[in-house]
Design a protein around this motif. Sequence first.
Motif, PDB file in Angstrom:
ATOM      1  N   LYS A 235       0.850  -1.196   0.000  1.00 54.40           N
ATOM      2  CA  LYS A 235       0.000   0.000   0.000  1.00 54.40           C
ATOM      3  C   LYS A 235       0.889   1.250   0.000  1.00 54.40           C
ATOM      4  O   LYS A 235       2.085   1.168   0.226  1.00 54.40           O
ATOM      5  CB  LYS A 235      -0.861  -0.001   1.272  1.00 54.40           C
ATOM      6  N   GLY A 236       0.213   2.400  -0.198  1.00 50.75           N
ATOM      7  CA  GLY A 236       0.941   3.669  -0.097  1.00 50.75           C
ATOM      8  C   GLY A 236       1.538   4.100  -1.430  1.00 50.75           C
ATOM      9  O   GLY A 236       1.247   3.529  -2.475  1.00 50.75           O
ATOM     10  N   LEU A 237       2.397   5.102  -1.340  1.00 48.10           N
ATOM     11  CA  LEU A 237       2.934   5.722  -2.556  1.00 48.10           C
ATOM     12  C   LEU A 237       3.831   4.769  -3.344  1.00 48.10           C
ATOM     13  O   LEU A 237       4.433   3.864  -2.763  1.00 48.10           O
ATOM     14  CB  LEU A 237       3.766   6.952  -2.176  1.00 48.10           C
ATOM     15  N   ASN A 238       3.894   5.006  -4.654  1.00 40.34           N
ATOM     16  CA  ASN A 238       4.850   4.279  -5.484  1.00 40.34           C
ATOM     17  C   ASN A 238       6.261   4.795  -5.206  1.00 40.34           C
ATOM     18  O   ASN A 238       6.450   5.994  -5.042  1.00 40.34           O
ATOM     19  CB  ASN A 238       4.527   4.526  -6.958  1.00 40.34           C
ATOM     20  N   THR A 239       7.230   3.908  -5.160  1.00 40.57           N
ATOM     21  CA  THR A 239       8.624   4.307  -4.919  1.00 40.57           C
ATOM     22  C   THR A 239       9.484   3.714  -6.031  1.00 40.57           C
ATOM     23  O   THR A 239       8.970   3.005  -6.904  1.00 40.57           O
ATOM     24  CB  THR A 239       9.136   3.728  -3.590  1.00 40.57           C
ATOM     25  N   GLY A 240      10.774   3.922  -5.955  1.00 41.43           N
ATOM     26  CA  GLY A 240      11.692   3.262  -6.893  1.00 41.43           C
ATOM     27  C   GLY A 240      11.761   1.768  -6.643  1.00 41.43           C
ATOM     28  O   GLY A 240      12.207   1.007  -7.495  1.00 41.43           O
ATOM     29  N   GLY A 241      11.326   1.339  -5.465  1.00 38.28           N
ATOM     30  CA  GLY A 241      11.386  -0.081  -5.090  1.00 38.28           C
ATOM     31  C   GLY A 241      11.905  -0.196  -3.661  1.00 38.28           C
ATOM     32  O   GLY A 241      12.955   0.355  -3.345  1.00 38.28           O
ATOM     33  N   MET A 242      11.169  -0.893  -2.801  1.00 41.29           N
ATOM     34  CA  MET A 242      11.512  -0.982  -1.377  1.00 41.29           C
ATOM     35  C   MET A 242      12.149  -2.325  -1.011  1.00 41.29           C
ATOM     36  O   MET A 242      12.474  -2.573   0.143  1.00 41.29           O
ATOM     37  CB  MET A 242      10.259  -0.765  -0.514  1.00 41.29           C
ATOM     38  N   GLY A 243      12.285  -3.192  -2.003  1.00 44.12           N
ATOM     39  CA  GLY A 243      12.882  -4.498  -1.745  1.00 44.12           C
ATOM     40  C   GLY A 243      12.516  -5.423  -2.889  1.00 44.12           C
ATOM     41  O   GLY A 243      11.678  -5.080  -3.727  1.00 44.12           O
ATOM     42  N   ALA A 244      13.159  -6.568  -2.933  1.00 42.11           N
ATOM     43  CA  ALA A 244      12.895  -7.499  -4.036  1.00 42.11           C
ATOM     44  C   ALA A 244      13.333  -8.890  -3.625  1.00 42.11           C
ATOM     45  O   ALA A 244      14.022  -9.065  -2.609  1.00 42.11           O
ATOM     46  CB  ALA A 244      13.660  -7.061  -5.294  1.00 42.11           C
ATOM     47  N   TYR A 245      12.931  -9.859  -4.396  1.00 44.74           N
ATOM     48  CA  TYR A 245      13.453 -11.216  -4.198  1.00 44.74           C
ATOM     49  C   TYR A 245      13.651 -11.866  -5.571  1.00 44.74           C
ATOM     50  O   TYR A 245      13.053 -11.451  -6.567  1.00 44.74           O
ATOM     51  CB  TYR A 245      12.528 -12.044  -3.303  1.00 44.74           C
ATOM     52  N   SER A 246      14.501 -12.857  -5.618  1.00 50.97           N
ATOM     53  CA  SER A 246      14.806 -13.547  -6.878  1.00 50.97           C
ATOM     54  C   SER A 246      15.213 -14.984  -6.581  1.00 50.97           C
ATOM     55  O   SER A 246      15.918 -15.216  -5.596  1.00 50.97           O
ATOM     56  CB  SER A 246      15.958 -12.835  -7.585  1.00 50.97           C
TER      57      SER A 246
END
Length: 443
Positions: A235-246
Amino acid sequence: MTINSRKAINFEKLENIAIIGNGGRENALAWAIQKSDYVKNIFIIPGNGGSSNFKKCKGLDLDYSDTSKLIDKLIELNINFIIIGPEIPLANGLADVLRKKDFCVFGPGSDGAKLESSKSWAKNFMKDGNIPTADFWKVSSIEDATPIINSNNSLVVKADGLASGKGVFIPENRNETLEITELILNGKFGNAGNIVVLEERLKGPEVSVFALCDGKNYVVLPTAQDHKRLEEGDKGLNTGGMGAYSPTPLISQNDLKEICEKIIDPTIKGLIKKKIDYRGVLYFGLMITESGAKVIEYNCRFGDPECQTIMPLMDKNFVNLLYECAIGNLHKNEQIIVNNMVSGCVIASSNGYPQDYEVGYKIQLENSKDKNLQVFHSGTIINESKELVTNGGRVLSIVCQNKDFDTAFEKAYEYLDKVKFKGISYRKDIGHQVRESYKGVRN
Ligand code: AMP
Ligand code: GLY
């Protein structure tokens, strides 16, 4: 794709490398590349507070938009290979300028970077190549936009040009759609909004797929899923990316085969047809809809934080692939060597990001003693008192690999608990899609 035959490659040229950019992406690329036995020196231009943390790596405080100064420096340092990280220098033609001076460059010219720098160009490109994507309308006046908005229920509104990731809107209703379209056309993003793309709104989870491309052939990196929203529960504002997984289980091997056939192959063919010699990474932002994967956006660079997440899965010869792309000589059946672990990344950001935030706060962190846990720097700098301080919205990427996602994220969060700076913020639910133990919101 199987188009060219191969010449012998002189990897000795990898001795001195420059990486352009100052983010977590460039920090992670430097870390991955310094593992190569061929590489002796890596200069990150301008880099950040973490540039000198890895063997062979050093930041070089230089304004790369001053191309003649940059070129002088590259010659002085005897740089043979340059990797351009961010989209703005790529869109502005830095790769073209350097290639004209006979430098070997990983990164597309401004023609290829148009896939990211003009959304309307990219949409027409996809239409021509029959590449699955959302329906769209290109408008340049509110008079053109109004009938489209009035006859479509839910649209996405996009400024055509580069807008630092802020040019896409998902309005609640028609009035909001009209309002934001008008604001963009009236100059909210300057010239980047002279054209607006109105798009059919798709539904489904989003994934990131990266193909290293030499202009004809390509190789696909492990898949990833980013967490674009600021708050837990996505939820909330769009960002550049707050985390990821692969890698992401949202794409099976069969799905990937289909993505190659329906999306990546026609993209490369389309570029060749337009005589665009694309030597760099193609980033496919995909939405997995009920009717299959569709392209939401193309980028001409590695994703951030996907890059930080994927790099630790690469073996020490990863840089060879980048070089093979740059010289237009990727093996037609190139196999990418990855380890058999999974990787999770959590971003520590400054309170207030992606809107206003303060910088200059001292950062306390320990060196990681775990070879499977990396701390990549984004918005950090060494100040005049030689202290490491915050210098941006996204500050650090904590990345951890393990056999399973639960342990990888547990360790990343355990480490993150000990990182201190004023206003530190991070999502606690990164990887919730793949963490068995996660009891919070799942999608
Ligand atoms: P973009 O910069 O084009 O990737 O858009 C930013 C974000 O807006 C994407 O990551 C999606 O979450 C959302 N978005 C963009 N286009 C669409 C679409 N056609 N349908 C639904 N969501 C979209
Ligand atoms: N993580 C999304 C991007 O780099 O655009």
